[in-house]
Motif scaffolding. Structure first.
Motif, PDB file in Angstrom:
ATOM      1  N   TYR A 104       0.836  -1.195   0.000  1.00 53.67           N
ATOM      2  CA  TYR A 104       0.000   0.000   0.000  1.00 53.67           C
ATOM      3  C   TYR A 104       0.877   1.253   0.000  1.00 53.67           C
ATOM      4  O   TYR A 104       1.710   1.458   0.873  1.00 53.67           O
ATOM      5  N   PHE A 105       0.674   2.125  -0.991  1.00 53.00           N
ATOM      6  CA  PHE A 105       1.515   3.315  -1.139  1.00 53.00           C
ATOM      7  C   PHE A 105       0.748   4.597  -0.846  1.00 53.00           C
ATOM      8  O   PHE A 105      -0.470   4.651  -0.892  1.00 53.00           O
ATOM      9  N   ASN A 106       1.519   5.633  -0.547  1.00 51.22           N
ATOM     10  CA  ASN A 106       0.965   6.962  -0.313  1.00 51.22           C
ATOM     11  C   ASN A 106       0.830   7.674  -1.655  1.00 51.22           C
ATOM     12  O   ASN A 106       1.726   7.612  -2.500  1.00 51.22           O
ATOM     13  N   SER A 107      -0.286   8.353  -1.866  1.00 48.06           N
ATOM     14  CA  SER A 107      -0.561   8.955  -3.177  1.00 48.06           C
ATOM     15  C   SER A 107      -0.170  10.429  -3.280  1.00 48.06           C
ATOM     16  O   SER A 107      -0.463  11.080  -4.268  1.00 48.06           O
ATOM     17  N   GLY A 108       0.523  10.955  -2.266  1.00 47.90           N
ATOM     18  CA  GLY A 108       0.910  12.369  -2.297  1.00 47.90           C
ATOM     19  C   GLY A 108       2.037  12.678  -3.250  1.00 47.90           C
ATOM     20  O   GLY A 108       2.194  13.823  -3.690  1.00 47.90           O
ATOM     21  N   VAL A 109       2.845  11.656  -3.568  1.00 48.29           N
ATOM     22  CA  VAL A 109       3.919  11.786  -4.556  1.00 48.29           C
ATOM     23  C   VAL A 109       3.842  10.564  -5.459  1.00 48.29           C
ATOM     24  O   VAL A 109       4.068   9.438  -5.007  1.00 48.29           O
ATOM     25  N   ILE A 110       3.499  10.774  -6.729  1.00 43.90           N
ATOM     26  CA  ILE A 110       3.426   9.668  -7.683  1.00 43.90           C
ATOM     27  C   ILE A 110       4.042  10.102  -9.013  1.00 43.90           C
ATOM     28  O   ILE A 110       3.700  11.155  -9.552  1.00 43.90           O
ATOM     29  N   TYR A 111       4.933   9.269  -9.512  1.00 38.51           N
ATOM     30  CA  TYR A 111       5.520   9.496 -10.831  1.00 38.51           C
ATOM     31  C   TYR A 111       4.788   8.569 -11.803  1.00 38.51           C
ATOM     32  O   TYR A 111       5.015   7.371 -11.834  1.00 38.51           O
ATOM     33  N   PHE A 112       3.869   9.139 -12.580  1.00 31.19           N
ATOM     34  CA  PHE A 112       2.979   8.364 -13.446  1.00 31.19           C
ATOM     35  C   PHE A 112       3.605   8.081 -14.810  1.00 31.19           C
ATOM     36  O   PHE A 112       4.156   8.987 -15.444  1.00 31.19           O
ATOM     37  N   ASN A 113       3.454   6.854 -15.265  1.00 30.96           N
ATOM     38  CA  ASN A 113       3.747   6.482 -16.646  1.00 30.96           C
ATOM     39  C   ASN A 113       2.440   6.621 -17.431  1.00 30.96           C
ATOM     40  O   ASN A 113       1.719   5.655 -17.666  1.00 30.96           O
ATOM     41  N   CYS A 114       2.120   7.847 -17.803  1.00 29.52           N
ATOM     42  CA  CYS A 114       0.820   8.145 -18.418  1.00 29.52           C
ATOM     43  C   CYS A 114       0.613   7.379 -19.720  1.00 29.52           C
ATOM     44  O   CYS A 114      -0.490   6.899 -20.006  1.00 29.52           O
TER      45      CYS A 114
END
Length: 345
Positions: free
Chosen positions: A161-171
Motif C-alpha cells: 500500500y503506497f501513499n498517493s501524495g507523490v506519484i511518478y505516473f507512466n501516463c
C-alpha cells in the motif's frame, strides 16, 4: 503540446474556495524551482471555481523563474460528486486518460509538500513497463487501517500500500492499458466505504505494477510538532501528511523553513502581513482541541487504539461504513466537551 517535450512535468490538483490552497501549492512550486536546475512545466488541474486571481498568483510565481505553467479545467464524474464533497483529490486521475493533457509521464504532488532537492532525481528514474513509481505509506496506516478482510476483498494488499501524495505516473502506459473513467465507475459503485478514496483507488488500480522508491522521495511527517527540520535535510521530498501542517502547527523550526519559501510568493510586505494576520485565528480553530487535551502522539494513539478495538469487534462492512463518523465523533464530539470544561475557567 509538442513544445513541452524534454521538460520535467509536474502536476497539482487544486480545489480552492478561499485562495489559501493556491498559496500552499505556490510554496511547493517555489521549493521545486529553488532546488531544480532543469526546465519545468507545471500543470494545474482545477474546477470551474478556480478564479483568475489564483491563476495569476501561480502564473507570476512561475514567470519569476522563467518556467512554464499550464491550467487544465477538469470535469468530475457524477459518481464521485454524489459521494464526496472534496472532489479535488480526484483531479490527478484526469492525467491518465486521453484528452488535452497528453503527456507521456508526469510527477504528481500534493500541496502540503516541500521539495528539498533537485526533482530531476525522480524524473530520471526509468519507469520501464511500470504504471508508476511510489513510496509505501507509513507502517501504522498500512497495518492498522488497510490490513483487513475488507481491503483484501477489494484486492488491496496492505504490504504494498503506497501513499498517493507523490506519484511518478507512466501516463503513456496507463492510457494504453486502462480506461480510467470506466475503472472509476466500477470501483466507486462497489466500494463506497473506503477510508481514503483517491489513494485506495490508485492502490487498487496500480499496486501490483509499481516501482517502490526510497522513502526520501516522499518522507511523511505525521507528528509535525516533535520533528526537527535538520532531521529532514537529507530527504528529497518532505510531505506534511498529518492533520497539522507547517501553516497551522507550533513547531518553530518547521514554520521558519516553510515560510522561507512561502514569503517568495508575494512582492510586498503588506500583502504578506495581511495573510499572516489571519493565521492565529485559523490556527486556534484547528489546533485547540488537540493541544489542550493530550500530546499529539498520545492522543492519536488513543484514538487509533479505540478504532482498532472497534475494527476487531465489528464486521468489516459495518466498520468501514461508519468508521469515518466514529473517527469524527471521537475527535470532535466527546473530546470537545472536555476541552470546553478545561478552557472555560
Amino acid at each position: 503540446m509538442d513544445f513541452l517535450k524534454d521538460i520535467i512535468h509536474i502536476a497539482f490538483g487544486v480545489q480552492d474556495n478561499d485562495g489559501s490552497y493556491s498559496k500552499y501549492v505556490g510554496t511547493t512550486i517555489i521549493s521545486i524551482l529553488e532546488n531544480t536546475k532543469y526546465k519545468v512545466c507545471f500543470h494545474i488541474l482545477h474546477d470551474n471555481l478556480f478564479d483568475d486571481k489564483n491563476k495569476l498568483l501561480l502564473l507570476n510565481i512561475v514567470k519569476k523563474y522563467n518556467q512554464l505553467i499550464v491550467f487544465h479545467s477538469v470535469l468530475i464524474d457524477k459518481i464521485l460528486i454524489d459521494f464526496y464533497k472534496n472532489t479535488g483529490m480526484f483531479y490527478r486521475l484526469y492525467l491518465l486518460e486521453y484528452g488535452e493533457i497528453n503527456l507521456d509521464k508526469v510527477i504528481y504532488l500534493d500541496g502540503d509538500i516541500l521539495v528539498n532537492k533537485d526533482i530531476n532525481e525522480i524524473w530520471n528514474i526509468d519507469l520501464k513497463n511500470y504504471y508508476c513509481a511510489v513510496v509505501k505509506d507509513v507502517k501504522m496506516t498500512r497495518k492498522a487501517l488497510i490490513d483487513t478482510r475488507y481491503y483484501k476483498n477489494i484486492g488491496i494488499d496492505y504490504k504494498r500500500y503506497f501513499n498517493s501524495g507523490v506519484i511518478y505516473f507512466n501516463c503513456r502506459l496507463i492510457k494504453e492499458k486502462l480506461k480510467i473513467r470506466e475503472e472509476i465507475k466500477r470501483f466507486f459503485s462497489k466500494n463506497k466505504n473506503v477510508l481514503m478514496p483517491d489513494q485506495d483507488f490508485l492502490n487498487y488500480l496500480f499496486q501490483k505494477n509499481v516501482i517502490f522508491l526510497d522513502k526520501k522521495y516522499n518522507f511523511i511527517v505525521d507528528n509535525i510538532d516533535d520533528i526537527k527540520f535538520r532531521e529532514l535535510e537529507n530527504y528529497s521530498i518532505i510531505h506534511f501528511a498529518g492533520r497539522y501542517k507547517p501553516w497551522n502547527c507550533k513547531n518553530k523550526e518547521i514554520i521558519f523553513n516553510y515560510y522561507r519559501y512561502f514569503s517568495k510568493i508575494v512582492d510586498n510586505n503588506e500583502e504578506l502581513c495581511k495573510y499572516m494576520s489571519k493565521i492565529p485565528e485559523e490556527n486556534f480553530k484547528k489546533r485547540g482541541l488537540k493541544f489542550s487535551l493530550l500530546e499529539y502522539n498520545k492522543k492519536n494513539s488513543i484514538i487509533l487504539s479505540i478504532l482498532c478495538i472497534l475494527k476487531g469487534l465489528l464486521p468489516d462492512k459495518i466498520f468501514y461504513k461508519w468508521g469515518n463518523y466514529l473517527w469524527k465523533y471521537l475527535k470532535y464530539k466527546c473530546l470537545y466537551n472536555v476541552y470546553y470544561i478545561i478552557n472555560r475557567k
